[in-house]
Scaffold this active site. Structure first.
Site, PDB file in Angstrom:
ATOM      1  N   ASP A 156       0.892  -1.265   0.054  1.00  0.00           N
ATOM      2  CA  ASP A 156      -0.049   0.275  -0.137  1.00  0.00           C
ATOM      3  C   ASP A 156       0.910   1.426   0.060  1.00  0.00           C
ATOM      4  O   ASP A 156       1.698   1.269   0.860  1.00  0.00           O
ATOM      5  CB  ASP A 156      -0.857  -0.057   1.090  1.00  0.00           C
ATOM      6  CG  ASP A 156      -1.658   1.220   1.395  1.00  0.00           C
ATOM      7  OD1 ASP A 156      -2.520   1.315   2.167  1.00  0.00           O
ATOM      8  OD2 ASP A 156      -1.616   2.209   0.630  1.00  0.00           O
ATOM      9  N   ASP A 180      -5.266   7.465  -4.401  1.00  0.00           N
ATOM     10  CA  ASP A 180      -5.763   9.005  -3.962  1.00  0.00           C
ATOM     11  C   ASP A 180      -6.444   8.858  -2.629  1.00  0.00           C
ATOM     12  O   ASP A 180      -5.994   9.829  -1.798  1.00  0.00           O
ATOM     13  CB  ASP A 180      -6.665   9.496  -5.057  1.00  0.00           C
ATOM     14  CG  ASP A 180      -6.573  11.129  -5.041  1.00  0.00           C
ATOM     15  OD1 ASP A 180      -7.345  11.676  -5.858  1.00  0.00           O
ATOM     16  OD2 ASP A 180      -5.672  11.767  -4.285  1.00  0.00           O
ATOM     17  N   SER A 263      -2.605   5.812 -13.464  1.00  0.00           N
ATOM     18  CA  SER A 263      -3.539   5.484 -14.612  1.00  0.00           C
ATOM     19  C   SER A 263      -4.278   4.096 -15.050  1.00  0.00           C
ATOM     20  O   SER A 263      -5.011   3.865 -15.631  1.00  0.00           O
ATOM     21  CB  SER A 263      -3.192   6.225 -15.782  1.00  0.00           C
ATOM     22  OG  SER A 263      -3.357   7.588 -15.772  1.00  0.00           O
ATOM     23  N   THR A 264      -3.493   3.231 -14.112  1.00  0.00           N
ATOM     24  CA  THR A 264      -3.928   1.801 -14.606  1.00  0.00           C
ATOM     25  C   THR A 264      -5.235   1.346 -13.653  1.00  0.00           C
ATOM     26  O   THR A 264      -5.467   0.106 -13.717  1.00  0.00           O
ATOM     27  CB  THR A 264      -2.770   0.732 -14.351  1.00  0.00           C
ATOM     28  OG1 THR A 264      -2.452   0.667 -12.808  1.00  0.00           O
ATOM     29  CG2 THR A 264      -1.509   1.180 -15.282  1.00  0.00           C
TER      30      THR A 264
HETATM   31  N1  APR Z   1      -1.227   1.397  -3.230  1.00  0.00           N
HETATM   32  C1  APR Z   1      -0.470   1.171  -4.081  1.00  0.00           C
HETATM   33  N2  APR Z   1      -1.169   0.841  -5.399  1.00  0.00           N
HETATM   34  C2  APR Z   1      -2.697   1.102  -5.158  1.00  0.00           C
HETATM   35  C3  APR Z   1      -3.145   1.441  -4.134  1.00  0.00           C
HETATM   36  C4  APR Z   1      -2.500   1.344  -3.145  1.00  0.00           C
HETATM   37  N3  APR Z   1      -3.062   2.041  -1.647  1.00  0.00           N
HETATM   38  N4  APR Z   1      -4.666   1.487  -4.524  1.00  0.00           N
HETATM   39  C5  APR Z   1      -4.834   1.177  -5.714  1.00  0.00           C
HETATM   40  N5  APR Z   1      -3.564   0.755  -6.097  1.00  0.00           N
HETATM   41  C6  APR Z   1      -3.175   0.856  -7.810  1.00  0.00           C
HETATM   42  C7  APR Z   1      -4.385   0.287  -8.514  1.00  0.00           C
HETATM   43  O1  APR Z   1      -4.601  -1.158  -8.483  1.00  0.00           O
HETATM   44  C8  APR Z   1      -3.861   0.622  -9.752  1.00  0.00           C
HETATM   45  O2  APR Z   1      -3.192  -0.269 -10.482  1.00  0.00           O
HETATM   46  O3  APR Z   1      -2.954   1.747  -8.226  1.00  0.00           O
HETATM   47  C9  APR Z   1      -3.104   1.838  -9.774  1.00  0.00           C
HETATM   48  C10 APR Z   1      -3.865   3.161  -9.753  1.00  0.00           C
HETATM   49  O4  APR Z   1      -5.004   3.022  -9.719  1.00  0.00           O
HETATM   50  P1  APR Z   1      -6.091   4.260  -9.286  1.00  0.00           P
HETATM   51  O5  APR Z   1      -5.684   4.702  -7.753  1.00  0.00           O
HETATM   52  O6  APR Z   1      -7.409   3.926  -9.608  1.00  0.00           O
HETATM   53  O7  APR Z   1      -5.241   5.486  -9.982  1.00  0.00           O
HETATM   54  P2  APR Z   1      -5.793   6.081 -11.386  1.00  0.00           P
HETATM   55  O8  APR Z   1      -6.100   4.903 -12.411  1.00  0.00           O
HETATM   56  O9  APR Z   1      -4.634   6.787 -11.755  1.00  0.00           O
HETATM   57  O10 APR Z   1      -7.060   6.892 -11.518  1.00  0.00           O
HETATM   58  C11 APR Z   1      -7.061   8.086 -10.706  1.00  0.00           C
HETATM   59  O11 APR Z   1      -8.898   7.445  -9.404  1.00  0.00           O
HETATM   60  O12 APR Z   1      -8.734   7.293  -7.048  1.00  0.00           O
HETATM   61  C12 APR Z   1      -9.207   8.227  -8.236  1.00  0.00           C
HETATM   62  O13 APR Z   1      -9.075  10.411  -7.651  1.00  0.00           O
HETATM   63  C13 APR Z   1      -8.619   9.620  -8.324  1.00  0.00           C
HETATM   64  O14 APR Z   1      -9.784  10.442 -10.176  1.00  0.00           O
HETATM   65  C14 APR Z   1      -8.694   9.675  -9.658  1.00  0.00           C
HETATM   66  C15 APR Z   1      -8.609   8.489 -10.374  1.00  0.00           C
END
Ligand code: APR
Length: 313
Positions: A156, A180, A263-264
């Protein structure tokens, strides 16, 4: 050592040729090819340099550079190797295909194979100096050295203990889900209040905040692109989100930084495609930042950790 021979642009590994038709920007000038840059640097006269860059074909600009009726810079023999090094490095920094191709050559002995040149190439019979092949292998060593500083972990990101952690933010910078959400929850409400002063952040850009209640000293809020089937320049925007984060990291002289796979998740960017863009930006960022000692790629799932590790090794 197994050899890899290249020469013509349209043959295998043709992107290593200076005739490879991809512009590169060096010292604020956009050169048509690295050949245009190299030949132009033979002259101290800026007008001649500009004239070289106006010539369309790399073949013609090579002839222009070899025209001895033009005033060759007196120190050309001393500086030509470093000028070629600069051109090759910039090609690798600015062109992911060249970067990916060079890294894919692993430990192969790279040779520019032609009888037309016995300094930059092997002279066709292996007696030449092959200086361009040697410079490509030098740059590959620098890439591998940088790769040694990248660690792929599962976890995390909000609990990661590096100088900086990167948030996969959105343009509002007011928090969200996924990374986020986790980072804002762990940092506490002050981070959101602090980020409000930026009044948002464009896609591809990044903004800095302190870590507040996080273990990390800083948070870089990077806004990756939403995936629209590759129709909205998403590759370039994702590259910029990573590259701008690496530039900010260098600015604050951080020694360690942790990235999520931006972004994934919610933004649905294809995972492997995103990871290759991430690798290019992070490795070239490390090559340009001697202070940065560690980059952690924090993958949420074991499956992601395996997929990312495969592409980095
Ligand atoms: N730690 C590490 N990786 C994480 C965590 C965490 N706590 N939570 C999720 N992930 C991974 C997801 O599995 C994915 O592979 O991080 C990657 C990015 O996922 P998102 O957090 O959904 O970010 P993104 O795809 O860039 O989308 C951004 O989502 O949360 C909202 O406010 C954010 O609008 C923005 C959008």
């Amino acid at each position: 050592m197994e050899q890899l021979k290249f020469y013509r642009v349209n043959d295998a590994y043709g992107c290593f040729s200076n005739f490879y038709s991809h512009p590169i920007e060096i010292d604020g000038i956009k050169w048509r090819t690295s050949e245009h840059y190299f030949q132009a640097m033979k002259f101290l006269d800026v007008k001649l340099q500009r004239k070289a860059n106006e010539i369309v074909s790399p073949m013609e600009v090579a002839k222009f550079g070899r025209d001895r009726s033009l005033p060759l810079r007196p120190d050309w023999e001393e500086v030509k190797d470093d000028i070629m090094r600069k051109a090759v490095l910039q090609k690798v920094f600015q062109n992911q295909f060249v970067f990916d191709t060079l890294i894919s050559t692993r430990d192969l002995f790279i040779i520019e194979h032609t009888k037309n040149d016995s300094y930059w190439a092997d002279g066709g019979d292996g007696t030449g100096n092959n200086m361009l092949g040697k410079i490509l292998m030098e740059v590959r060593v620098l890439m591998k050295k940088a790769l040694m500083n990248v660690e792929i972990v599962q976890g995390d990101i909000a609990t990661t203990y590096t100088d900086v952690i990167v948030n996969a933010a959105n343009k509002s910078l007011t928090g969200g889900g996924g990374v986020d959400g986790a980072i804002h929850r762990a940092a506490g409400p002050e981070m959101k209040d602090y980020c409000a002063k930026y009044r948002g952040c464009k896609t591809g850009e990044a903004r800095l905040s302190s870590g507040f209640e996080l273990k990390a000293k800083y948070v870089i809020h990077a806004v990756g692109p939403v995936w629209y089937e590759g129709e909205k320049n998403e590759d370039e925007k994702l590259y910029q989100a990573y590259n701008n984060s690496m530039l900010l990291c260098k600015e604050i002289k951080a020694k360690s930084i942790a990235f999520p796979n931006i972004s994934t998740g919610a933004f649905r960017f294809p995972f492997e495609r995103a990871t290759l863009i991430q690798r290019h930006a992070i490795v070239t960022g490390l090559m340009r930042n001697d202070l940065l000692r560690k980059v952690e790629i924090v993958c949420f799932s074991e499956k992601d950790e395996v997929r990312v590790a495969k592409l980095y090794n």
